[in-house]
Design a protein around this motif. Structure first.
Motif, short mmCIF file in Angstrom:
data_model
loop_
_atom_site.label_atom_id
_atom_site.label_comp_id
_atom_site.label_asym_id
_atom_site.label_seq_id
_atom_site.Cartn_x
_atom_site.Cartn_y
_atom_site.Cartn_z
N ILE A 99 51.15 61.68 -88.64
CA ILE A 99 52.35 62.22 -89.27
C ILE A 99 52.57 61.53 -90.60
CG2 ILE A 99 54.84 62.58 -89.04
CD1 ILE A 99 54.50 62.65 -86.05
N ALA A 100 52.73 62.33 -91.67
CA ALA A 100 52.84 61.76 -93.02
C ALA A 100 53.90 62.51 -93.81
CB ALA A 100 51.49 61.85 -93.73
N SER A 101 54.23 61.97 -94.97
CA SER A 101 55.14 62.65 -95.89
C SER A 101 54.50 63.95 -96.37
CB SER A 101 55.45 61.74 -97.09
OG SER A 101 56.10 60.57 -96.66
N MET A 136 54.24 74.99 -101.33
CA MET A 136 54.69 75.25 -99.96
C MET A 136 54.85 73.95 -99.18
SD MET A 136 52.90 77.56 -96.95
CE MET A 136 51.57 76.38 -96.60
N ILE A 137 53.92 73.04 -99.36
CA ILE A 137 53.95 71.78 -98.63
C ILE A 137 54.98 70.81 -99.20
CG2 ILE A 137 52.61 69.74 -97.96
CD1 ILE A 137 51.72 72.21 -96.47
N GLU A 138 55.01 70.68 -100.51
CA GLU A 138 55.71 69.57 -101.16
C GLU A 138 57.13 69.89 -101.62
OE1 GLU A 138 53.11 68.23 -104.26
OE2 GLU A 138 51.43 67.92 -102.89
N GLU A 139 57.44 71.15 -101.88
CA GLU A 139 58.76 71.49 -102.40
C GLU A 139 59.74 71.62 -101.23
OE1 GLU A 139 58.82 74.80 -105.04
OE2 GLU A 139 57.41 73.89 -106.45
N THR A 140 60.36 70.51 -100.89
CA THR A 140 61.33 70.48 -99.80
C THR A 140 62.44 69.50 -100.15
OG1 THR A 140 61.67 69.86 -97.49
CG2 THR A 140 59.79 68.86 -98.61
N PRO A 141 63.68 69.92 -100.07
CA PRO A 141 64.79 69.02 -100.37
C PRO A 141 65.33 68.31 -99.13
CG PRO A 141 65.61 71.24 -100.19
CD PRO A 141 64.14 71.31 -99.90
N ILE A 142 64.63 68.44 -98.00
CA ILE A 142 65.13 67.88 -96.75
C ILE A 142 64.05 67.00 -96.11
CG2 ILE A 142 66.64 69.86 -96.40
CD1 ILE A 142 64.61 70.75 -94.23
N ARG A 143 64.34 66.50 -94.92
CA ARG A 143 63.38 65.66 -94.19
C ARG A 143 62.26 66.52 -93.63
NH1 ARG A 143 66.61 62.64 -89.76
NH2 ARG A 143 67.74 64.63 -89.77
N LEU A 157 39.71 67.40 -90.02
CA LEU A 157 41.05 67.93 -89.82
C LEU A 157 40.93 69.30 -89.16
CD1 LEU A 157 44.16 67.84 -90.43
CD2 LEU A 157 43.61 69.00 -92.59
N VAL A 158 41.52 69.48 -87.97
CA VAL A 158 41.38 70.75 -87.25
C VAL A 158 42.67 71.53 -87.15
CG1 VAL A 158 39.41 69.88 -85.94
CG2 VAL A 158 41.72 69.69 -84.97
N ALA A 159 43.82 70.91 -87.42
CA ALA A 159 45.09 71.62 -87.35
C ALA A 159 46.15 70.87 -88.15
CB ALA A 159 45.55 71.78 -85.90
N THR A 160 47.10 71.63 -88.68
CA THR A 160 48.18 71.05 -89.48
C THR A 160 49.46 71.83 -89.25
OG1 THR A 160 46.62 70.39 -91.23
CG2 THR A 160 48.94 70.49 -91.83
N SER A 161 50.57 71.12 -89.21
CA SER A 161 51.88 71.77 -89.15
C SER A 161 52.80 71.14 -90.20
CB SER A 161 52.51 71.63 -87.76
OG SER A 161 53.82 72.18 -87.75
N LEU A 162 53.46 71.99 -90.97
CA LEU A 162 54.54 71.56 -91.85
C LEU A 162 55.80 71.62 -91.02
CD1 LEU A 162 55.37 70.81 -94.79
CD2 LEU A 162 55.80 73.25 -95.15
N THR A 163 56.43 70.49 -90.80
CA THR A 163 57.50 70.37 -89.80
C THR A 163 58.75 69.75 -90.40
OG1 THR A 163 55.83 70.11 -88.05
CG2 THR A 163 58.08 69.39 -87.55
N ASP A 164 59.88 70.43 -90.25
CA ASP A 164 61.17 69.89 -90.69
C ASP A 164 61.81 69.11 -89.54
OD1 ASP A 164 60.91 71.05 -93.15
OD2 ASP A 164 62.30 72.70 -92.76
N ILE A 165 62.54 68.05 -89.89
CA ILE A 165 63.28 67.27 -88.91
C ILE A 165 64.75 67.64 -89.03
CG2 ILE A 165 63.71 64.97 -87.99
CD1 ILE A 165 60.71 65.79 -88.23
#
Length: 275
Positions: A99-101, A136-143, A157-165
């Motif tokens: 899990i990363a930024s 899509m990945i980086e432009e986020t104003p939230i966690r 790398l076999v899978a990725t999810s962009l996930t908001d907290i």
């Protein structure tokens, strides 16, 4: 000393365009900008009312003659994996979660391209270039976090999810995975592992995006237990998926002005503003 009053979000409606899920239907979306110091609270509040995030925008389907798209989430406390889902979890137990930024990489984009070309070659994201992917990945104003799954044997790398907290869960904004591993059922594994992430974090829900009864692309979400959908201005447990197919009827929709009037905003109560 200068005091400024909070500005209520403005809501707008997109022009109708062909629905990507149900043939012969037109879609439109109700949306608002996600910006400023109140962005996290707004995202938390509107996610509970069926909205989803895309970069700096929050949106919710608001079609003129259909209400088939239903925001879906899993109640973590009540979730029990099926026998097939337990097999999927065992099959992918060797994958390493990282899990990363939210930062886009070339490896992510290469996986994303393979996924699109295999699963969604004619979809709206098919022409997305590296710069649009990074946005899509980086432009986020939230966690927001990027959750990656690595095969330790190959380092791939076999899978990725962009996930908001969120304050009450994790929201899977967009996920993609290696299409050349169909037996791994990586899409199912991503959801199962996000249930574990939410459980480890003490968060009650996993938000999955929209479930569309009658759509082959989106129908798989009904296979998860403890599924809830936002319908009729409240969250409802899905016990019989067929019971929600009738929402593709024009009389189930409120007028846009009434929909907007019933949106509850954090700190400011209920907004009454026409989109």
């Amino acid at each position: 000393m200068r005091h400024t009053l909070p500005i209520a979000p403005q809501f707008y409606v997109t022009a109708p365009q062909p629905c990507p899920y149900l043939p012969g239907r037109m879609e439109r979306k109700l949306f608002t900008a996600l910006q400023g110091e109140g962005a996290q609270r707004l995202n938390d509040g509107l996610s509970k009312q069926g909205f989803r995030r895309s970069q700096n925008v929050l949106y919710r389907p608001s079609c003129a003659d259909c209400a088939a798209c239903l925001s879906a989430r899993i109640d973590v406390a009540d979730f029990t994996p099926s026998r097939t889902q337990r097999r999927v979890a065992r099959r992918n137990a060797h994958l390493e979660r990282q899990i990363a930024s939210p930062w886009a990489t070339e490896e992510q984009y290469a996986l994303f391209r393979r996924y699109l070309e295999s699963r969604h070659a004619s979809g709206g994201m098919a022409d997305m270039d590296t710069f649009e992917f990074a946005a899509m990945i980086e432009e986020t104003p939230i966690r927001t976090r990027v959750v990656e799954y690595i095969d330790p044997e190959t380092g791939a790398l076999v899978a990725t999810s962009l996930t908001d907290i969120l304050d009450d869960g994790v929201s899977m904004v967009y996920s993609f995975f290696e299409p050349d591993m169909p037996r791994a059922s990586l899409g199912t594994h991503l959801i199962l592992d996000h249930v574990e992430i939410a459980r480890e974090s003490g968060l009650p829900y996993v938000y999955l995006g929209y479930w569309v009864p009658g759509s082959d692309k989106m129908g798989y979400k009904a296979g998860f237990s403890a599924l809830e959908v936002y319908a009729g201005d409240r969250w409802q447990r899905v016990r019989d998926p067929d019971a929600f197919r009738a929402r593709a009827h024009p009389l189930v929709n409120d007028p846009i002005a009434e929909q907007v009037a019933n949106i509850s905003l954090p700190d400011t109560g209920t907004v009454r503003r026409r989109g």
